[in-house]
Motif scaffolding. Structure first.
Motif, PDB file in Angstrom:
ATOM      1  N   UNK A   1       0.831  -1.204   0.000  1.00  0.00           N
ATOM      2  CA  UNK A   1       0.000   0.000   0.000  1.00  0.00           C
ATOM      3  C   UNK A   1       0.868   1.257   0.000  1.00  0.00           C
ATOM      4  N   UNK A   2       1.942   1.206   0.795  1.00  0.00           N
ATOM      5  CA  UNK A   2       2.832   2.359   0.858  1.00  0.00           C
ATOM      6  C   UNK A   2       3.819   2.426  -0.280  1.00  0.00           C
ATOM      7  N   UNK A   3       4.022   1.302  -0.962  1.00  0.00           N
ATOM      8  CA  UNK A   3       5.012   1.258  -2.042  1.00  0.00           C
ATOM      9  C   UNK A   3       4.448   1.744  -3.366  1.00  0.00           C
ATOM     10  N   UNK A   4       3.292   1.158  -3.796  1.00  0.00           N
ATOM     11  CA  UNK A   4       2.753   1.534  -5.106  1.00  0.00           C
ATOM     12  C   UNK A   4       1.226   1.469  -5.176  1.00  0.00           C
ATOM     13  N   UNK A   5       0.555   1.367  -4.034  1.00  0.00           N
ATOM     14  CA  UNK A   5      -0.906   1.249  -3.947  1.00  0.00           C
ATOM     15  C   UNK A   5      -1.405  -0.077  -4.502  1.00  0.00           C
ATOM     16  N   UNK A   6      -1.077  -0.360  -5.757  1.00  0.00           N
ATOM     17  CA  UNK A   6      -1.449  -1.642  -6.367  1.00  0.00           C
ATOM     18  C   UNK A   6      -0.725  -1.784  -7.688  1.00  0.00           C
ATOM     19  N   UNK A   7      -0.641  -2.999  -8.190  1.00  0.00           N
ATOM     20  CA  UNK A   7      -0.060  -3.242  -9.510  1.00  0.00           C
ATOM     21  C   UNK A   7      -1.061  -2.852 -10.591  1.00  0.00           C
ATOM     22  N   UNK A   8      -0.566  -2.677 -11.819  1.00  0.00           N
ATOM     23  CA  UNK A   8      -1.401  -2.227 -12.922  1.00  0.00           C
ATOM     24  C   UNK A   8      -2.619  -3.120 -13.112  1.00  0.00           C
ATOM     25  N   UNK A   9      -3.804  -2.554 -12.950  1.00  0.00           N
ATOM     26  CA  UNK A   9      -5.034  -3.348 -13.104  1.00  0.00           C
ATOM     27  C   UNK A   9      -5.270  -3.734 -14.559  1.00  0.00           C
ATOM     28  N   UNK A  10      -5.075  -2.832 -15.538  1.00  0.00           N
ATOM     29  CA  UNK A  10      -5.254  -3.274 -16.927  1.00  0.00           C
ATOM     30  C   UNK A  10      -4.364  -4.460 -17.293  1.00  0.00           C
ATOM     31  N   UNK A  11      -3.120  -4.457 -16.822  1.00  0.00           N
ATOM     32  CA  UNK A  11      -2.231  -5.576 -17.138  1.00  0.00           C
ATOM     33  C   UNK A  11      -2.673  -6.855 -16.434  1.00  0.00           C
ATOM     34  N   UNK A  12      -3.249  -6.741 -15.243  1.00  0.00           N
ATOM     35  CA  UNK A  12      -3.801  -7.918 -14.572  1.00  0.00           C
ATOM     36  C   UNK A  12      -4.983  -8.472 -15.363  1.00  0.00           C
ATOM     37  N   UNK A  13      -5.814  -7.581 -15.907  1.00  0.00           N
ATOM     38  CA  UNK A  13      -6.950  -8.025 -16.717  1.00  0.00           C
ATOM     39  C   UNK A  13      -6.464  -8.710 -17.994  1.00  0.00           C
ATOM     40  N   UNK A  14      -5.401  -8.179 -18.585  1.00  0.00           N
ATOM     41  CA  UNK A  14      -4.831  -8.795 -19.788  1.00  0.00           C
ATOM     42  C   UNK A  14      -4.294 -10.187 -19.458  1.00  0.00           C
ATOM     43  N   UNK A  15      -3.603 -10.295 -18.333  1.00  0.00           N
ATOM     44  CA  UNK A  15      -3.078 -11.608 -17.939  1.00  0.00           C
ATOM     45  C   UNK A  15      -4.207 -12.599 -17.711  1.00  0.00           C
ATOM     46  N   UNK A  16      -5.269 -12.163 -17.054  1.00  0.00           N
ATOM     47  CA  UNK A  16      -6.392 -13.068 -16.820  1.00  0.00           C
ATOM     48  C   UNK A  16      -6.967 -13.567 -18.142  1.00  0.00           C
ATOM     49  N   UNK A  17      -7.151 -12.671 -19.094  1.00  0.00           N
ATOM     50  CA  UNK A  17      -7.654 -13.077 -20.404  1.00  0.00           C
ATOM     51  C   UNK A  17      -6.736 -14.088 -21.064  1.00  0.00           C
ATOM     52  N   UNK A  18      -5.435 -13.888 -20.915  1.00  0.00           N
ATOM     53  CA  UNK A  18      -4.470 -14.817 -21.491  1.00  0.00           C
ATOM     54  C   UNK A  18      -4.571 -16.193 -20.832  1.00  0.00           C
ATOM     55  N   UNK A  19      -4.613 -16.214 -19.510  1.00  0.00           N
ATOM     56  CA  UNK A  19      -4.656 -17.486 -18.796  1.00  0.00           C
ATOM     57  C   UNK A  19      -5.934 -18.266 -19.094  1.00  0.00           C
ATOM     58  N   UNK A  20      -7.018 -17.543 -19.365  1.00  0.00           N
ATOM     59  CA  UNK A  20      -8.296 -18.192 -19.651  1.00  0.00           C
ATOM     60  C   UNK A  20      -8.447 -18.560 -21.124  1.00  0.00           C
ATOM     61  N   UNK A  21      -7.529 -18.115 -21.959  1.00  0.00           N
ATOM     62  CA  UNK A  21      -7.596 -18.438 -23.384  1.00  0.00           C
ATOM     63  C   UNK A  21      -7.351 -19.936 -23.581  1.00  0.00           C
ATOM     64  N   UNK A  22      -8.239 -20.640 -24.268  1.00  0.00           N
ATOM     65  CA  UNK A  22      -8.067 -22.092 -24.450  1.00  0.00           C
ATOM     66  C   UNK A  22      -6.749 -22.468 -25.124  1.00  0.00           C
ATOM     67  N   UNK A  23      -6.156 -21.537 -25.863  1.00  0.00           N
ATOM     68  CA  UNK A  23      -4.916 -21.840 -26.579  1.00  0.00           C
ATOM     69  C   UNK A  23      -3.670 -21.617 -25.736  1.00  0.00           C
TER      70      UNK A  23
END
Length: 384
Positions: free
Chosen positions: A252-274
């Protein structure tokens, strides 16, 4: 203004420096731990990237622990116990930094294998930990040494890379994994299991993570840099929820949170059947490159030099006759091949056995063959 003593005592990264020297297009680099950028699954990420504009919520401030849908996915994917949870970090390196800042006071003892990951030594150095090392065998850490250190030094944690160790490529045996788990429980030492290369196994049989043998005395670091893209800067830390709470507080004191758009991109990648096929593709590619490097080395290394086989990961470890490995690596640059000397993988004061770390994932088979020719020519001249 004077910098902190802990920073003044921390050397800069040799690997970063040699990568700058290796940027010369005439130099073939076996130095960095870089995945091949041609393997980045950009097409698999494209559907999520193109639909991000339909998700304005991911462009708002997010939860420090991470993007909820991604955390849910990872909790299920890793089959975490009910007492455990996950948190997203800006690369697994940040996870290691958060652990050190949350749990290590100056002169607290941290155990590491020798040699060990340079980035971990830097992190523990910045918090002024007392780094104690145990030697490594072909099966993993020397278990007798490890138990003696646990008995006499009362360390707070044991940091390790059990799957395709950086820098040596060693993969711990099942017996070693079980025994380390027992020792961590017996002596109340927390295992920090760093697993950035685990998915890159291209031979042999996958073994259970060491943390499965000491689940309440371990924290696991995972990375998506090697199987997706380093530029996403997304890692994940898992462990007992009580262990992770202090990390969230510091983040919280370091960076509040990691990039949310990049987390969403990673989730889409992990859920991709390929995506599973993508993993198989990079395993096959890296296996071919490893075999090319290994065969070339075994066929032409001068006397006194040796390299052992690996079953995955990104590195092989080339042992050498007695020499100054740092000076040798510098001289090999004149032969237009970049390598990393063993001396940078040992803490100050520890005896560094002469060796070179060679990466095989970021050069083509043809480049690897040429690199070995240059490497062998240089070794023959310098060591003769």
């Amino acid at each position: 203004m004077h910098i902190a003593k802990s920073l003044a005592n921390t050397p800069s990264s040799y690997i970063r420096e040699i990568l700058a020297a290796a940027s010369d297009k005439s130099v073939i680099s076996l130095a960095g731990g870089l995945p091949d950028e041609q393997t980045f699954p950009i097409e698999l990420m494209r559907p999520t990237l193109e639909s991000l504009h339909l998700q304005p919520d991911v462009f708002q401030y997010g939860a420090t622990a991470g993007y909820g849908p991604l955390l849910d996915y990872l909790t299920d994917h890793y089959d975490l116990p009910s007492s455990h949870s996950a948190m997203v970090t800006t690369g697994s390196q940040q996870g290691l930094d958060l652990i050190a800042r949350a749990y290590i006071d100056p002169q607290d003892t941290v155990v590491m294998e020798a040699p060990s990951y340079l980035g971990a030594m830097q992190v523990f150095g910045l918090v002024e930990a007392n780094i104690v090392t145990v030697s490594q065998t072909e099966q993993g850490p020397d278990l007798a040494q490890l138990e003696q250190v646990f008995q006499t030094q009362q360390p707070k944690m044991f940091y390790a890379v059990p799957d395709f160790h950086n820098p040596t490529g060693v993969c711990w045996s099942l017996d070693t994994r079980e025994r380390v788990g027992q020792l961590c429980e017996q002596y109340q030492v927390t295992l920090i299991e760093d697993a950035p290369y685990r998915e890159l196994r291209f031979a042999g049989t996958a073994l259970p993570m060491v943390s499965t043998f000491c689940p309440q005395h371990s924290i696991v670091l995972r990375s998506f840099s090697k199987i997706a893209s380093p530029g996403l800067r997304v890692g994940v830390v898992t462990g007992n929820t009580t262990f992770l709470a202090p990390l969230i507080k510091i983040k919280q004191g370091a960076d509040l949170h990691s990039s949310v758009p990049m987390q969403a991109v990673l989730l889409g990648l992990l859920q991709n059947p390929a995506f599973s096929q993508h993993i198989e593709t990079i395993r096959t590619l890296y296996q071919a490159r490893y075999q090319s490097l290994y065969r070339s080395l075994k066929a032409s290394l001068p006397a006194g030099c040796d390299v052992r086989p690996v079953e995955g990961g990104m590195f092989v470890w080339l042992t050498l006759p007695e020499c100054d490995s740092f000076k040798l690596a510098t001289q090999l640059l004149e032969n237009k091949v970049a390598v990393v000397p063993s001396s940078v993988f040992y803490p100050a004061g520890a005896k560094a056995f002469p060796a070179l770390r060679l990466n095989f994932t970021n050069a083509t088979e043809q480049e690897l063959t040429i690199a070995v020719e240059r490497l062998v020519a240089g070794l023959t001249d310098i060591l003769s």
